[in-house]
Write a protein that holds these residues in place. Sequence first.
Motif, PDB file in Angstrom:
ATOM      1  N   ASN A  85      -5.882   1.821  -8.106  1.00 46.15           N
ATOM      2  CA  ASN A  85      -5.628   3.187  -7.899  1.00 46.15           C
ATOM      3  C   ASN A  85      -6.714   3.986  -7.828  1.00 46.15           C
ATOM      4  OD1 ASN A  85      -3.124   5.263  -8.674  1.00 46.15           O
ATOM      5  ND2 ASN A  85      -4.866   6.157  -9.556  1.00 46.15           N
ATOM      6  N   TYR A 102       8.102   5.747  -1.603  1.00 41.43           N
ATOM      7  CA  TYR A 102       7.654   4.410  -2.173  1.00 41.43           C
ATOM      8  C   TYR A 102       9.067   3.940  -3.111  1.00 41.43           C
ATOM      9  CZ  TYR A 102       6.859   6.964  -6.673  1.00 41.43           C
ATOM     10  OH  TYR A 102       6.698   7.524  -7.858  1.00 41.43           O
ATOM     11  N   CYS A 112      -7.932   7.817  -6.645  1.00 44.15           N
ATOM     12  CA  CYS A 112      -7.375   9.136  -7.120  1.00 44.15           C
ATOM     13  C   CYS A 112      -8.241  10.234  -7.550  1.00 44.15           C
ATOM     14  CB  CYS A 112      -6.367   9.008  -8.242  1.00 44.15           C
ATOM     15  SG  CYS A 112      -5.784  10.707  -8.684  1.00 44.15           S
ATOM     16  N   LEU A 127       5.167   0.751  -9.908  1.00 47.49           N
ATOM     17  CA  LEU A 127       4.257  -0.189  -9.335  1.00 47.49           C
ATOM     18  C   LEU A 127       3.998  -1.373  -9.898  1.00 47.49           C
ATOM     19  CD1 LEU A 127       1.694   2.166  -8.329  1.00 47.49           C
ATOM     20  CD2 LEU A 127       3.269   1.651  -6.954  1.00 47.49           C
ATOM     21  N   ASP A 145       0.755  -1.244  -0.191  1.00 51.27           N
ATOM     22  CA  ASP A 145       0.053  -0.128   0.173  1.00 51.27           C
ATOM     23  C   ASP A 145       0.816   1.145  -0.013  1.00 51.27           C
ATOM     24  OD1 ASP A 145      -2.615   1.518  -0.064  1.00 51.27           O
ATOM     25  OD2 ASP A 145      -2.226   1.531   2.175  1.00 51.27           O
ATOM     26  N   VAL A 146       0.944   1.788  -1.156  1.00 47.89           N
ATOM     27  CA  VAL A 146       1.609   2.987  -1.391  1.00 47.89           C
ATOM     28  C   VAL A 146       1.008   4.297  -0.855  1.00 47.89           C
ATOM     29  CG1 VAL A 146       3.420   2.225  -2.928  1.00 47.89           C
ATOM     30  CG2 VAL A 146       1.480   3.195  -3.814  1.00 47.89           C
ATOM     31  N   LEU A 184      -2.459   8.873  -3.462  1.00 49.93           N
ATOM     32  CA  LEU A 184      -0.906   9.231  -3.772  1.00 49.93           C
ATOM     33  C   LEU A 184      -0.838   9.777  -4.868  1.00 49.93           C
ATOM     34  CD1 LEU A 184       1.639   9.305  -2.678  1.00 49.93           C
ATOM     35  CD2 LEU A 184       2.089   6.932  -3.381  1.00 49.93           C
ATOM     36  N   THR A 185      -1.473   9.425  -6.051  1.00 48.16           N
ATOM     37  CA  THR A 185      -1.110   9.825  -7.363  1.00 48.16           C
ATOM     38  C   THR A 185      -1.446  11.353  -7.672  1.00 48.16           C
ATOM     39  OG1 THR A 185      -2.234   7.824  -7.941  1.00 48.16           O
ATOM     40  CG2 THR A 185      -1.864   9.240  -9.879  1.00 48.16           C
ATOM     41  N   TYR A 245       5.947   6.313 -12.477  1.00 51.59           N
ATOM     42  CA  TYR A 245       5.096   5.621 -11.226  1.00 51.59           C
ATOM     43  C   TYR A 245       4.180   4.219 -11.558  1.00 51.59           C
ATOM     44  CZ  TYR A 245       1.517   5.751  -7.334  1.00 51.59           C
ATOM     45  OH  TYR A 245       0.819   5.733  -6.363  1.00 51.59           O
ATOM     46  N   SER A 289      -2.818   2.018  -4.484  1.00 47.07           N
ATOM     47  CA  SER A 289      -2.344   3.351  -4.188  1.00 47.07           C
ATOM     48  C   SER A 289      -3.597   4.174  -4.090  1.00 47.07           C
ATOM     49  CB  SER A 289      -1.719   3.797  -5.579  1.00 47.07           C
ATOM     50  OG  SER A 289      -1.731   5.192  -5.525  1.00 47.07           O
TER      51      SER A 289
END
Length: 422
Positions: free
Chosen positions: A294, A250, A296, A282, A198-199, A266-267, A278, A263
């Motif tokens: 993702n 990360y 976001c 991943l 989990d970033v 974070l993006t 990125y 994610s």
Amino acid sequence: MNLAEIFETLLGKELGIRFTAYDGSSAGPEDAAFGLDLKTPRGTTYLVTAPGELGLARAYVSGDLELVGGHPGDPYGALQALAGDLKFTKPSPLQLAAIAKSLGTEHFKPIAPPPQETLPRWRRFAEGLRHSRGRDAEAIQYHYDVSNAFYELVLGPAMTYTCAVYPDRDASLEAAQENKYRLIFDKLALKPGDRLLDVGCGWGGMVRYAARRGVHALGVTLSKEQASWAQQAIVDEGLSEFGEVRHSDYRDITETGFDAVSSIGLTEHIGVANYPAYFGFLRDRLRPGGLLLNHCITRPENKTRAKAGPFIDRYVFPDGELTGAGTIISKLQDVGGMEVLHEENFREHYAMTLRDWNRYLVSNWDAAVAEVGEATARQWGLYMAGCRIGFERDVVELHHVLAVKKGDESLPNTPLRPWWTP
């Protein structure tokens, strides 16, 4: 001209809000439910030297401008009313000269902004290249290392600072945040014994949710405060066998072969130009057949410039960038070796999440002010209420994009249809 006359010159005389000022002048309906109260000459200087949202934010955060009719922890109603009235009309040269003469030259000399404001982009450039490791760390720490105690007052027991997913419109924030983690866990098809990365893990909500279910979960965050809180929560819940949160970039994660990567929020901090690197990073953390989710904040289209507006950039997310879900999907597809399986929009859910955060801030207002000071508390109330309006009006959205890392065969190792409960 008095200040109310200047206000009417710029905004028109058919006002729905009430304007009052320290010079005793006023404009707009006396019985208006909402209004603006310009309390000090310093507030005038902020408004004149930074016209638009940045000047308004400076005057409001510093306490030189009040939003009448709303609590500072949740000025949503006042902001809605102002959004209908604050349509500036460019004054004629004659009007501009009259305004300048009435205000006096002292108000046109820039003064120091409130201490809550970070450096402008051009000054931050001198501190490091945009989205370099050092500058990213500073940006994250500016926003997330405010105070864990303050975040507990705003976010509630869930301690989760990303969009919740409401199972119904009457659900509590805590139930909606738990449902969000459940949905991501299910989308990633995780099962006991699997490995999750989990970033940008925040306070470790996703890590702990997965660890409780027998998944070996590793979270990383650039916020030292978040990492410390999350790791202690893991220990307190007896999850150390399965969960870990590191204070780390990360990009320093060397482990590979994860069954899934999440994610969540974070993006927005990565920078659009860095999406290929990125998503490639991943992808390389996943095993063949592994899944990526993702989550976001996005724009509703893909043409608008990515950089945030001045208030968000200077008071909330320095260096933050948003783009449309189409751009995210195309960048993810273009890294190679990834297949996009599913996408959905949670725009309304984020408006409800922000509503509930504002409610927590109002109910804990005195404690929040004692923890971080009134100016910072006002800043957060303004930011969350303004963002709620943005999500309601489809200025911004929130998207999940689910993708799988391709294996040697062309067919992904997933069911034919979505396998999770919405």
